[in-house]
Design an enzyme around this catalytic site. Structure first.
Site, mmCIF file in Angstrom:
data_model
loop_
_atom_site.group_PDB
_atom_site.id
_atom_site.type_symbol
_atom_site.label_atom_id
_atom_site.label_comp_id
_atom_site.label_asym_id
_atom_site.label_seq_id
_atom_site.Cartn_x
_atom_site.Cartn_y
_atom_site.Cartn_z
ATOM 1 N N TYR A 68 -6.077 -19.140 3.568
ATOM 2 C CA TYR A 68 -4.690 -18.950 4.025
ATOM 3 C C TYR A 68 -4.642 -18.611 5.517
ATOM 4 O O TYR A 68 -3.728 -19.028 6.228
ATOM 5 C CB TYR A 68 -3.980 -17.890 3.174
ATOM 6 C CG TYR A 68 -3.463 -18.494 1.891
ATOM 7 C CD1 TYR A 68 -4.177 -18.387 0.699
ATOM 8 C CD2 TYR A 68 -2.291 -19.248 1.896
ATOM 9 C CE1 TYR A 68 -3.725 -19.005 -0.461
ATOM 10 C CE2 TYR A 68 -1.827 -19.865 0.742
ATOM 11 C CZ TYR A 68 -2.558 -19.735 -0.436
ATOM 12 O OH TYR A 68 -2.116 -20.368 -1.570
ATOM 13 N N HIS A 115 8.733 -20.741 -1.995
ATOM 14 C CA HIS A 115 7.293 -20.688 -2.293
ATOM 15 C C HIS A 115 6.589 -19.672 -1.398
ATOM 16 O O HIS A 115 5.359 -19.672 -1.279
ATOM 17 C CB HIS A 115 6.660 -22.081 -2.145
ATOM 18 C CG HIS A 115 7.113 -23.034 -3.191
ATOM 19 N ND1 HIS A 115 6.980 -24.391 -3.066
ATOM 20 C CD2 HIS A 115 7.717 -22.833 -4.386
ATOM 21 C CE1 HIS A 115 7.488 -24.988 -4.154
ATOM 22 N NE2 HIS A 115 7.951 -24.066 -4.961
#
Ligand code: APR
Length: 251
Positions: A68, A115
């Protein structure tokens, strides 16, 4: 395109926009399921889709964080494009699947990231529902990616494949409410593979809204939309927002 623009001018009621990764493709952020997408090009160790799960985070939190942080770097180096800027100027309710933050950076105010957001983190143990801005630079992840409330590990604020939508973190009820009252829904740059976007499109159609699907390719939303535009978002969206803004709306 002309039929879709005429429909935008004729539509009545609130305008809602739903975006996906295709809107950020022209900013250099790979889509998920395109040929260079995050889901189709395996990382050196893991298939990316395996990393986007709570199960993977439980098993290997620092590998998931590393992935990420890498994606966050890609998003931060990207700039909003003409589609993001046109939507910011329109100032409408914007439901986005994108975690890249480009709508917010373009100046859109009413953005609902269903999201999550790659620039934010949460408590991995859910000690609270708060969503925290990530440190600007993460030189020492193990020291810096901590929950500011309990000091425990933090996790990326994104919706993983083995997790469910809710309201406080992912605007579930807000998205449904906006869809059910929409007069015009513009859907752009999504392959229609996730759940809440389907609810948004079907609720808007059930409410009698005009639904415009903008994509470079055919996709399942194109089959149920009232109008389709097959063109890049950075080209089509400014024309669509001009048609909407140019027409004095009754809402
Ligand atoms: N303009 C318009 N559409 C485009 C462009 C462009 N320049 N480039 C690509 N597209 C379209 C593709 O044809 C495809 O239909 O954008 C879509 C991107 O689809 P995905 O990669 O599947 O992305 P998205 O629909 O946003 O994925 C939804 O799935 O994986 C999860 O959480 C992830 O938010 C993501 C969600």
């Amino acid at each position: 395109m002309e039929a879709a623009l005429a429909a935008c001018r004729a539509a009545r009621g609130p305008v809602v926009v739903l975006t996906g990764a295709g809107v950020s493709a022209e900013s250099g952020i790979p889509t998920f399921r395109g040929k260079e997408g995050y889901w189709t090009v395996g990382s050196r160790e893991y298939h990316p889709q395996e990393l986007a799960t709570h199960a993977a985070f439980t098993r290997m939190p620092w590998d998931v964080w590393a992935w990420y942080l890498y994606r966050r770097g890609v998003c931060r180096r990207a700039e909003p494009n003409a589609a993001h800027r046109a939507l910011a100027a329109l100032d409408c309710d914007l439901i986005t699947q994108n975690v890249d933050g480009l709508h917010r950076r373009a100046g859109s105010r009413r953005v609902y990231p269903i999201h999550g957001d790659i620039d934010h983190m949460r408590c991995a143990d859910d000690c609270c529902l708060d969503i925290f801005a990530m440190p600007e630079d993460v030189a020492d992840p193990k020291a810096q990616l901590r929950c500011p409330r309990c000091g425990g590990m933090a996790r990326p604020h994104v919706l993983w494949f083995d997790e469910s939508y809710d309201e406080p973190r992912f605007f579930l009820d807000t998205s449904r409410r906006l869809a059910a009252h929409a007069g015009l829904l513009v859907v752009a740059g999504t392959s229609a593979q996730t759940n809440l976007p389907w609810q948004v499109v079907t609720l808007a159609l059930r409410a009698g809204a005009t639904v415009i699907d903008v994509n470079i390719e055919d996709n399942p939303f194109g089959e149920i939309a009232t109008h389709v535009v097959r063109a890049p978002a950075a080209e089509a969206i400014p024309a669509i927002t001009n048609a909407i803004a140019g027409h004095v709306r009754s809402d």
